[in-house]
Scaffold this active site. Structure first.
Site, PDB file in Angstrom:
ATOM      1  CG  ASP A  67      25.819  11.315  35.394  1.00 37.59           C
ATOM      2  OD1 ASP A  67      25.670  10.086  35.226  1.00 37.59           O
ATOM      3  OD2 ASP A  67      26.314  12.051  34.539  1.00 37.59           O
ATOM      4  CB  SER A  81      25.796  10.988  30.639  1.00 41.53           C
ATOM      5  OG  SER A  81      25.881  10.217  31.804  1.00 41.53           O
ATOM      6  CB  THR A 135      25.270  15.691  32.434  1.00 42.54           C
ATOM      7  OG1 THR A 135      25.184  14.262  32.439  1.00 42.54           O
ATOM      8  CG2 THR A 135      23.973  16.282  32.939  1.00 42.54           C
ATOM      9  CD  GLU A 187      43.375  22.772  43.662  1.00 40.53           C
ATOM     10  OE1 GLU A 187      43.002  22.229  44.723  1.00 40.53           O
ATOM     11  OE2 GLU A 187      42.619  22.939  42.672  1.00 40.53           O
ATOM     12  CG  PHE A 218      35.607  25.345  41.792  1.00 36.51           C
ATOM     13  CD1 PHE A 218      36.075  26.542  42.313  1.00 36.51           C
ATOM     14  CD2 PHE A 218      34.334  25.302  41.248  1.00 36.51           C
ATOM     15  CE1 PHE A 218      35.279  27.670  42.316  1.00 36.51           C
ATOM     16  CE2 PHE A 218      33.519  26.425  41.246  1.00 36.51           C
ATOM     17  CZ  PHE A 218      33.999  27.621  41.776  1.00 36.51           C
ATOM     18  CD  GLU A 219      40.185  19.360  42.182  1.00 39.96           C
ATOM     19  OE1 GLU A 219      41.164  19.011  41.473  1.00 39.96           O
ATOM     20  OE2 GLU A 219      40.258  19.508  43.406  1.00 39.96           O
ATOM     21  CG  HIS A 233      30.955   4.319  36.264  1.00 37.86           C
ATOM     22  ND1 HIS A 233      30.326   3.321  35.533  1.00 37.86           N
ATOM     23  CD2 HIS A 233      30.543   5.498  35.716  1.00 37.86           C
ATOM     24  CE1 HIS A 233      29.570   3.875  34.596  1.00 37.86           C
ATOM     25  NE2 HIS A 233      29.679   5.187  34.688  1.00 37.86           N
ATOM     26  CG  ASP A 272      22.542  10.720  33.434  1.00 40.37           C
ATOM     27  OD1 ASP A 272      22.309  10.154  34.529  1.00 40.37           O
ATOM     28  OD2 ASP A 272      23.672  11.130  33.136  1.00 40.37           O
ATOM     29  CG  HIS A 307      25.563   3.977  32.613  1.00 37.00           C
ATOM     30  ND1 HIS A 307      25.610   4.868  31.554  1.00 37.00           N
ATOM     31  CD2 HIS A 307      26.473   4.434  33.527  1.00 37.00           C
ATOM     32  CE1 HIS A 307      26.482   5.822  31.817  1.00 37.00           C
ATOM     33  NE2 HIS A 307      27.029   5.571  33.007  1.00 37.00           N
TER      34      HIS A 307
END
Length: 538
Positions: free
Chosen positions: A70, A130, A201, A262, A312-313, A365, A406, A501
């Protein structure tokens, strides 16, 4: 020649141990390999000979893997290639241990035999986001910015209260995706991202919506008829459903009454009361799993797992540079790619897998080249892992592998640095050995941005968004360690919303059956048509 190696920087480097963080105050330059006129001539001739001996693979593709970096424009590939060559252990997963000047290095996918350029504009913008760019790649149709796998004839919502746009006739404007086509053909499918799995994406593979930001129902007007993106993933009913979905975005799947496993003081985002992670295992039954940490990921047996959801997050996964410090642990992009292939390859009819290095884009970014480039190197490692895994399984020759982006970013490699100049460092003049000076008599870095938040030090990654914009020649770089992971490059145009971008073409790298079709400068939607032709057409 080490011009900026302070005692403090040496101490920081030693205390860093084996964590995947900046190699503080790394050398300003690296030795270039010995070469002369005969070496250049012989190497060039050998390359042409090898290209001439290649034979095109014209078979059908049983499997397709689409890798997306990306925001990985050509300048990002170039800088990552040099960084990986100069500091081969910068993210810990490369096999080489001997640094070089870097310019002659190649990322894994740069060795693929076929190459083209992709035009990334959308229907309504010269420089795209994207959503329409990925829509083009997975549906074969260009669309408007913000749209995910729907055509241009819808209206993008104007805000969170735009109820009319929320209730458009999505069904008659849906675009069929390559993932859906693969499921209809009886193949297994998977999506992997280091961003949220509901981000543009990965979401373009399975979701159909006029607003990429509708990731959870709390992002929509109340009573919206169009399902949110997380819900569309769980309710995806083409074929036997998506077999593998790995990435971030856990909070978009869990209710706002449920604490995170978590980050135990944080709640989910959903206001409908649904726990979509539980619904995943209920829907798919025996052989299905929901996981959220590295230990559970490692415990998954690819031979018995039929449907795997790994989040995972709460939001995006960690940058590769920060991954090993995560509380619950996270798999690398290469590890997620390997696990996915080993699950999907159990289907004798083949598979489609899309893998995204989503945080290259976020590093840019934020104006933080270190994290953007190390995530690009992580993508290269994931591509290499895919090739090795397929080769070991005897499936490489039947797999079309495509690596592209992208869109690009306004990220530049400039000045006239000597060969071997540290790509993260300040420009050293060829043959002089001292820093080149700008008209203000101060040194400058090789890497910079045309716009964004500008120069910062000691600010970790995305945390820069909470600091003041600092644009232009803001500081004397003479005593600044520009190779540090938390250094944010200078920028020219001030943008409090972060760097943007860019609109130039990006590269397509390909190998395997059908890869010979990638030649010249192509519209971005051609990527879909190559995949569709080689995977489903007889």
């Amino acid at each position: 020649m080490k011009l900026n190696l302070t005692a403090m920087a040496v101490a920081a480097a030693l205390s860093a141990g084996t964590t995947l963080v900046a190699q503080a105050a790394s050398p300003d330059s690296f030795s270039a390999p010995a070469s002369d006129r005969n070496t250049w001539y012989t190497n060039g001739n050998n390359t042409v000979t090898a290209i001439a001996a290649r034979k095109d693979n014209i078979a059908q593709a049983k499997n397709v893997i689409l890798f997306i970096g990306d925001g990985m424009g050509v300048s990002t590939v170039t800088a990552a290639r040099i960084l990986a060559g100069q500091q081969p252990n910068i993210i810990g997963s490369n096999s080489s241990t001997t640094p070089s000047s870097g310019e002659e290095n190649s990322l894994s996918f740069e060795l693929f035999p076929n190459l083209a350029l992709s035009k990334t504009y959308s229907v309504n913008q010269q420089t795209s986001d994207s959503a329409p760019t990925m829509t083009a790649m997975v549906t074969g149709v260009k669309s408007n910015d913000g749209f995910l796998s729907v055509d241009q004839n819808l209206v993008r919502p104007t805000g969170s209260t735009d109820f009319a746009s929320c209730n458009q006739d999505i069904a008659n404007h849906k675009l069929t995706t390559i993932l859906e086509i693969a499921e209809q053909a009886g193949k297994s499918t998977g999506i992997v991202s280091t961003a949220r799995i509901t981000h543009a994406t990965p979401a373009a593979n399975y979701a159909h919506t006029p607003e990429r930001n509708w990731e959870a129902d709390s992002n929509q007007p109340t009573g919206c008829a169009t399902p949110d993106i997380a819900r569309q993933l769980i309710e995806f009913n083409v074929g036997d459903g998506i077999e593998v979905a790995l990435g971030g975005g856990r909070e978009y799947f869990r209710p706002n009454t449920l604490l995170d496993p978590e980050d135990t003081t944080k709640l989910g985002r959903r206001k409908d009361g649904r726990d979509l992670t539980a619904e995943w295992t209920t829907k798919y039954g025996a052989g299905s799993h929901f996981i959220w940490n590295k230990a559970d990921f490692d415990a998954i047996d690819p031979n018995t797992s039929t449907h795997l959801l790994g989040l995972f997050e709460r939001s995006h996964m960690e940058y590769e540079a920060d991954r090993l410090t995560d509380t619950a642990g996270e798999p690398s992009l290469a590890e997620m790619t390997e696990k996915s292939i080993n699950i999907l390859k159990n289907n004798s009819k083949g598979f489609y897998l899309q893998v995204e290095a989503g945080r290259i884009d976020h590093g840019h970014h934020a104006g933080n080249a270190y994290r953007a480039l190390t995530d690009a190197i992580a993508l290269s490692d994931a591509v290499k892992k895919a090739v090795d895994t397929l080769a070991a399984a005897g499936k490489l020759d039947e797999t079309l592998i495509i690596v592209s982006a992208d869109h690009s970013h306004v990220f530049t490699i400039a000045g006239y640095p000597q060969r071997g100049n540290n790509i993260l460092g300040k420009v050293i003049e060829p043959g002089v050995g001292t820093y080149a000076k700008a008209s203000d008599n101060n040194p400058y870095t090789t890497l910079s941005y045309a716009n964004g938040l500008g120069y910062h030090t000691g600010v970790k990654g995305d945390d820069v968004y909470s600091t003041a914009v600092q644009i232009g020649r803001f500081a004397n770089m003479s005593a600044v360690d520009t190779t540090d992971a938390d250094f944010h490059q200078e920028a020219m145009v001030p943008l409090a919303s972060g760097e943007t971008h860019a609109g130039e073409d990006v590269a397509i790298y390909a190998t395997g059956p059908g890869s010979r079709l990638f030649k010249g400068t192509l519209e971005q939607n051609v990527i879909f048509h190559v995949m569709n032709r080689k995977m489903t057409k007889k």
